[in-house]
Design an enzyme around this catalytic site. Structure first.
Site, short mmCIF file in Angstrom:
data_model
loop_
_atom_site.label_atom_id
_atom_site.label_comp_id
_atom_site.label_asym_id
_atom_site.label_seq_id
_atom_site.Cartn_x
_atom_site.Cartn_y
_atom_site.Cartn_z
N ARG A 1 0.68 -1.18 -0.05
CA ARG A 1 0.10 0.01 -0.04
C ARG A 1 0.85 1.20 -0.02
NH1 ARG A 1 -4.17 -1.50 4.82
NH2 ARG A 1 -4.39 -3.50 4.08
N ASP B 1 0.33 5.30 1.00
CA ASP B 1 -0.90 6.45 1.47
C ASP B 1 -0.84 7.49 0.57
OD1 ASP B 1 -0.86 4.95 3.96
OD2 ASP B 1 0.91 6.13 4.76
N ARG C 1 8.21 6.75 7.42
CA ARG C 1 7.86 8.34 7.53
C ARG C 1 8.08 8.81 9.32
NH1 ARG C 1 2.15 8.99 5.20
NH2 ARG C 1 2.22 11.25 6.15
#
Lengths: 245, 245
Positions: free
Chosen positions: A50, A52, A198
């Protein structure tokens, strides 16, 4: 049925991430809808990861099954005609039935781009984190080495994520400055938790500012407490750059 | 009254060019409206050059007169708070009353970026011309040398432009490949006609494809006939990169 593997590159700015959602346009939904025009039937793509909302990919891998007969090597140019120009099919190959973009992946590499100048660069606003204060690159590189190996990454995991094991293995981590203003972080690992890269970058930047020592960074990793770590670095600096099988 | 010089960098994608227009948002209008908030009165900026819709600038120079008292060196950060992040004030200085961004300019440099890969790069779609066929960079560089000197550039002038002299002086022209896929053209001249750089690039690309020889390119320049030259290269590859005073 043929099992087709695609390598996608995309600019994530216009999308609500990779994975299908009920009420927002995602990379997955758009690619599935458009590929249907080439293959003549509805299809579902499996993504290697995935990404974001706002996160980019130079190398995202997907696979899907089809009865369509178009030769794999012709898919990139056929896709060019039907996809918007912020999503590109870089390569296409036919795989054995066992291949699965996510489950077969052995490791992935994420890159995070940060522009470290007092004044922002307007061309980087959607493609990097603009951080205007001085950063010590070699200190961030030194601190980043603490994540290499197999660790419980609970300290760098988004709160509220799905209940999966927080243990991941990182083979390499680096922070380098390719010129005076661009700083790139890179993490090569078997897998990554939600927001993990992140959160690592947001905490390493504290080391770069000398607000945290490399030893303090290692202690945060060991402490397993998300609240001890730094902020989540903004999405637009993050890129999925390789998936290895 | 103080005469303030600003260096602007901007991503031109969202604007209908630099110069004010009746019914479309331009760089000039937006910068004038926002600077008013810093200086406390309406103001008019002079730009060193018009840039067309979709054209970018790393280094556009403007000047304006103000009674505002903010020190020049504080303007870049003050502007950061009021401008959208696709327009950046890179530098600000106070000049003598005689300085005029356009009239005082001695020369300008334009750069044109072209991505020469079979498959497009989604991150370059608004920042370069994607040209998928092979191009001979050294042949384009050789041909480009014909424009160096003082010439009548009628062959590379947009039809329907304002009636100004078509004679311009080019000090340097180059075409180089900085890696395997990115080709950059650069023109340093005292002035440029409307669409001149984009028309030069559109014609040089014919040389790069070997559909036109360097001698044929020079003959088009001498022939003064716009219809003999190639297409106007797309706006998104063009950048104003320097203005010398």
């Amino acid at each position: 049925m043929r099992n087709i593997k695609l390598v996608l590159a995309y600019d994530g700015n216009a999308y609500h991430g990779f994975q299908r959602q009920a009420n927002a346009m995602t990379i997955q939904q758009l690619v599935e809808e458009r590929l249907q025009k080439i293959f003549g039937h509805p299809l579902t793509i499996n993504g290697s990861a995935r990404t974001d909302a706002g996160v980019h990919a130079y190398y995202q891998v997907v696979n899907f099954f089809t009865q369509g007969t178009i030769p794999a090597e012709r898919i990139p140019l056929a896709a060019k005609g039907i996809l918007p120009d912020d999503i590109v099919v870089v390569a296409a190959t036919e795989e054995t039935a066992e291949f699965h973009a996510r489950c077969s992946a052995k490791s992935k590499i994420y890159r995070y781009r940060l522009v470290n100048t007092r004044i922002a660069n307007p061309f980087e606003r959607n493609y990097a984190w603009h951080f205007p204060l001085p950063l010590d690159v070699s200190l961030m590189h030194e601190a980043a080495q603490a994540v290499v190996g197999t660790h419980d990454f609970s300290a760098f995991r988004a709160t509220g994520g799905a209940p999966v094991s927080p243990v991941r293995t990182i083979m390499a981590a680096q922070c380098r400055s390719t010129d005076n203003s661009l700083i790139e972080f890179e993490f090569w690992g078997t897998g990554f938790l939600y927001h993990m890269v992140r959160n690592l970058v947001g905490t390493l930047v504290q080391v770069g500012q000398r607000r945290l020592t490399p030893a303090g960074f290692a202690a945060i990793l060991k402490g397993l407490d998300r609240h001890a770590a730094g902020m989540t670095a903004p999405a637009q600096g993050l890129y999925l750059v390789d998936v290895k099988y």
